[in-house]
Design a protein around this motif. Structure first.
Motif, PDB file in Angstrom:
ATOM      1  N   VAL A   1       0.838  -1.201   0.000  1.00  0.00           N
ATOM      2  CA  VAL A   1       0.000   0.000   0.000  1.00  0.00           C
ATOM      3  C   VAL A   1       0.875   1.253   0.000  1.00  0.00           C
ATOM      4  CG1 VAL A   1      -1.946  -1.149   1.113  1.00  0.00           C
ATOM      5  CG2 VAL A   1      -0.217  -0.035   2.520  1.00  0.00           C
ATOM      6  N   ASP A   2       0.299   2.353  -0.453  1.00  0.00           N
ATOM      7  CA  ASP A   2       1.063   3.603  -0.543  1.00  0.00           C
ATOM      8  C   ASP A   2       0.718   4.567   0.594  1.00  0.00           C
ATOM      9  OD1 ASP A   2      -1.463   4.230  -1.371  1.00  0.00           O
ATOM     10  OD2 ASP A   2      -0.866   5.186  -3.241  1.00  0.00           O
ATOM     11  N   PHE A   3       0.344   4.027   1.731  1.00  0.00           N
ATOM     12  CA  PHE A   3       0.065   4.840   2.914  1.00  0.00           C
ATOM     13  C   PHE A   3       0.611   4.108   4.132  1.00  0.00           C
ATOM     14  CE2 PHE A   3      -3.674   2.354   1.704  1.00  0.00           C
ATOM     15  CZ  PHE A   3      -3.812   1.517   2.809  1.00  0.00           C
ATOM     16  N   GLY A   4       0.678   4.818   5.238  1.00  0.00           N
ATOM     17  CA  GLY A   4       1.198   4.216   6.463  1.00  0.00           C
ATOM     18  C   GLY A   4       2.709   4.066   6.420  1.00  0.00           C
ATOM     19  N   SER A   5       3.215   3.274   7.355  1.00  0.00           N
ATOM     20  CA  SER A   5       4.651   3.001   7.440  1.00  0.00           C
ATOM     21  C   SER A   5       4.945   1.655   6.797  1.00  0.00           C
ATOM     22  CB  SER A   5       5.100   2.951   8.897  1.00  0.00           C
ATOM     23  OG  SER A   5       4.851   4.167   9.533  1.00  0.00           O
ATOM     24  N   LYS A   6       6.076   1.569   6.137  1.00  0.00           N
ATOM     25  CA  LYS A   6       6.476   0.315   5.517  1.00  0.00           C
ATOM     26  C   LYS A   6       7.855  -0.073   6.029  1.00  0.00           C
ATOM     27  CE  LYS A   6       5.630  -0.248   1.201  1.00  0.00           C
ATOM     28  NZ  LYS A   6       5.664  -0.159  -0.271  1.00  0.00           N
ATOM     29  N   VAL A   7       7.947  -1.298   6.524  1.00  0.00           N
ATOM     30  CA  VAL A   7       9.217  -1.846   6.968  1.00  0.00           C
ATOM     31  C   VAL A   7       9.539  -3.005   6.039  1.00  0.00           C
ATOM     32  CG1 VAL A   7      10.482  -2.906   8.863  1.00  0.00           C
ATOM     33  CG2 VAL A   7       8.706  -1.221   9.364  1.00  0.00           C
ATOM     34  N   ILE A   8      10.663  -2.919   5.345  1.00  0.00           N
ATOM     35  CA  ILE A   8      11.069  -3.990   4.431  1.00  0.00           C
ATOM     36  C   ILE A   8      12.083  -4.866   5.153  1.00  0.00           C
ATOM     37  CG2 ILE A   8      12.163  -4.546   2.232  1.00  0.00           C
ATOM     38  CD1 ILE A   8      11.062  -1.854   1.187  1.00  0.00           C
TER      39      ILE A   8
END
Length: 121
Positions: free
Chosen positions: A81-88
Motif C-alpha cells: 500500500v502507498d500509505f502508512g509506514s512500511k518496513v522492508i
C-alpha cells in the motif's frame, strides 16, 4: 523498529487473495474500521491485495495507523500500500518476529498455509 510509534498494535494474519467468499472481504474491512475506531494500530504482512489489502485500506480510510512489514522479495511482485509506514525485511522469519514483537493482540482471518504458520508461531 523506529517506524513503529505505539505499543497498541494488533497483528492481523490473513490471505493476500480475495478467496471464494465475498463475506471475508467485507469482514476484513469491518475489522479494519473497528480497530481504527478503537484506536489500535494495524501491523500486517504488507500486501495491497486480498484480505490484507482490505484490512489496511479500511484502517487508513478510518484514520487508523497502518504498519506494513513486507519481505523484500514480495515487493518485487506487490509493492504494498502507498500509505502508512512500511518496513522492508529480508525474510518471512524476520517479518513474523517483528510483527509478534510489536503486537499486543493477534487476529487470524482466512488464508493459506502461511496464516496457519503465523498463528501457531
Amino acid at each position: 523498529m523506529s517506524t513503529i510509534s505505539t505499543n497498541s498494535y494488533v497483528a492481523v494474519f490473513c490471505g493476500a487473495r480475495d478467496g471464494n467468499n465475498p463475506d471475508y472481504i467485507e469482514a476484513a474491512s469491518e475489522l479494519g474500521a473497528a480497530l481504527a475506531m478503537a484506536n489500535y494500530g494495524l501491523i500486517y504482512g504488507g500486501s495491497s491485495h486480498g484480505l490484507m489489502g482490505s484490512v489496511a485500506r479500511s484502517m487508513h480510510e478510518n484514520s487508523g495507523e497502518v504498519v506494513s512489514v513486507i519481505t523484500r522479495s514480495l515487493t518485487e511482485i506487490d509493492p504494498g500500500v502507498d500509505f502508512g509506514s512500511k518496513v522492508i525485511v529480508e525474510s518471512i522469519g524476520d517479518q513474523k518476529d517483528m510483527m509478534i514483537a510489536a503486537a499486543i493482540a493477534f487476529v487470524a482471518m482466512p488464508g493459506g498455509f502461511g496464516v496457519m504458520d503465523e498463528l501457531f508461531q
